[in-house]
Design an enzyme around this catalytic site. Structure first.
Site, mmCIF file in Angstrom:
data_model
loop_
_atom_site.group_PDB
_atom_site.id
_atom_site.type_symbol
_atom_site.label_atom_id
_atom_site.label_comp_id
_atom_site.label_asym_id
_atom_site.label_seq_id
_atom_site.Cartn_x
_atom_site.Cartn_y
_atom_site.Cartn_z
ATOM 1 N N GLN A 196 6.894 84.307 82.023
ATOM 2 C CA GLN A 196 8.036 83.411 82.021
ATOM 3 C C GLN A 196 7.591 81.963 81.931
ATOM 4 O O GLN A 196 6.398 81.642 82.015
ATOM 5 C CB GLN A 196 8.877 83.638 83.283
ATOM 6 C CG GLN A 196 8.089 83.472 84.571
ATOM 7 C CD GLN A 196 8.856 83.940 85.799
ATOM 8 O OE1 GLN A 196 9.175 83.125 86.663
ATOM 9 N NE2 GLN A 196 9.149 85.241 85.878
ATOM 10 N N ARG B 179 12.458 84.305 80.517
ATOM 11 C CA ARG B 179 11.522 85.414 80.330
ATOM 12 C C ARG B 179 11.191 85.579 78.849
ATOM 13 O O ARG B 179 12.079 85.538 78.006
ATOM 14 C CB ARG B 179 12.113 86.735 80.827
ATOM 15 C CG ARG B 179 12.446 86.803 82.291
ATOM 16 C CD ARG B 179 12.818 88.237 82.678
ATOM 17 N NE ARG B 179 13.537 88.272 83.938
ATOM 18 C CZ ARG B 179 14.832 88.472 84.056
ATOM 19 N NH1 ARG B 179 15.572 88.691 82.980
ATOM 20 N NH2 ARG B 179 15.407 88.485 85.236
#
Length: 273
Positions: A68, A165
């Site tokens: 992420q 993400r």
């Protein structure tokens, strides 16, 4: 000062279960997870009457988190109506030979990294850092990162709940590829990584210090607030009136203009702005 506002507060965290473990939001005035005053249903936000610029969490990662990245203030305010998210991690517990992801291979561009993601090759382009208990890792905005399984840590961050993400190890969760590609710091301008011989980390958004009480530690809040999270040990804090026990992984909030003493043999993480 209003007597209500002149107290040292022990906090009760907001608990958040995750597919990879859990988070305890020990100090939080963010709308997505409000901590409360210990032995009370009153939130810290309601008690102090304003939001704080930082958040403190305890994170238990049994499995690896998604790969992420977090945006800066400008991008986050435009796209998410939230703050950016600079953060740091203090390692509490780690399995043998533990590591985490912090950064990507050099000489990447947005176009090249988009192809890496599209071709499913991202794992080969991630930088890993070996960690052990006591290590501090700084994760500025734009840094690709992931906490790997077998780690427990204290996270101090800007008050934000924005995460993009780009890879999730085969788990079926929402991805944010385009936004991730927008905000990644490909050139490594925002210097992050392991802080060698950590005792103090100063950033534009927060300062974090490791404090050893050695029986007695005294200080005064001269601006905004101080917060402590206990790494190890037991003891108490007092302002001369109230006496509050301190135990592992507990967090306290101390408002401005308070003189205090911490008594006992403790290791603590002190956070302030």
């Amino acid at each position: 000062m209003d007597n209500k506002m002149s107290k040292i507060l022990k906090l009760n965290p907001f608990h958040s279960e995750k597919i990879w473990g859990y988070e305890e939001w020990n100090l939080s005035t963010h709308k997505n997870g409000l901590c409360t005053i210990k032995d009370s249903e009153t939130t810290l936000l309601d008690y102090i009457g304003n939001t704080l610029p930082i958040m403190i969490k305890v994170i238990q990662a049994n499995d690896t988190l998604s790969v992420q990245v977090h945006p800066d203030d400008e991008y986050s305010k435009i796209h998410e109506n939230d703050n950016g998210k600079n953060e740091c991690w203090y390692i509490l517990d780690a399995k043998e030979d533990a590591s985490l992801i912090c950064g990507i291979k050099p000489n990447m561009t947005k176009e090249l990294f988009a192809k890496v993601i599209e071709n499913g090759e991202i794992e080969s382009y991630l930088e890993r850092v070996s960690v052990k208990p006591g290590d501090m890792i700084y994760i500025p905005v734009g840094t690709v990162h992931a906490i790997e399984g077998g780690l427990k840590l204290i996270e101090v961050q800007q008050s934000s709940d924005v995460t993009y993400r780009m890879y999730d190890w085969g788990r079926d969760r929402e991805m944010h590829i385009e936004k991730s590609l927008d905000v990644i710091d490909y050139e490594g301008k925002n210097k992050g990584g392991k802080i060698e011989n950590f005792s103090k980390l100063e950033t534009p958004y927060f300062t974090v210090e490791k404090i050893l009480s050695n029986g007695l530690y005294e200080d005064k809040v001269n601006k905004d607030f101080h917060s402590y999270t206990v790494i190890n040990g037991n003891g108490y804090i007092t302002d001369g009136n109230d006496k509050i026990d301190l135990n592992k992984e507990e967090t306290i909030y101390i408002p401005n203009n308070i003189e205090y003493k911490i008594v006992g043999d403790l290791e603590l993480l002190k956070s302030y702005i």
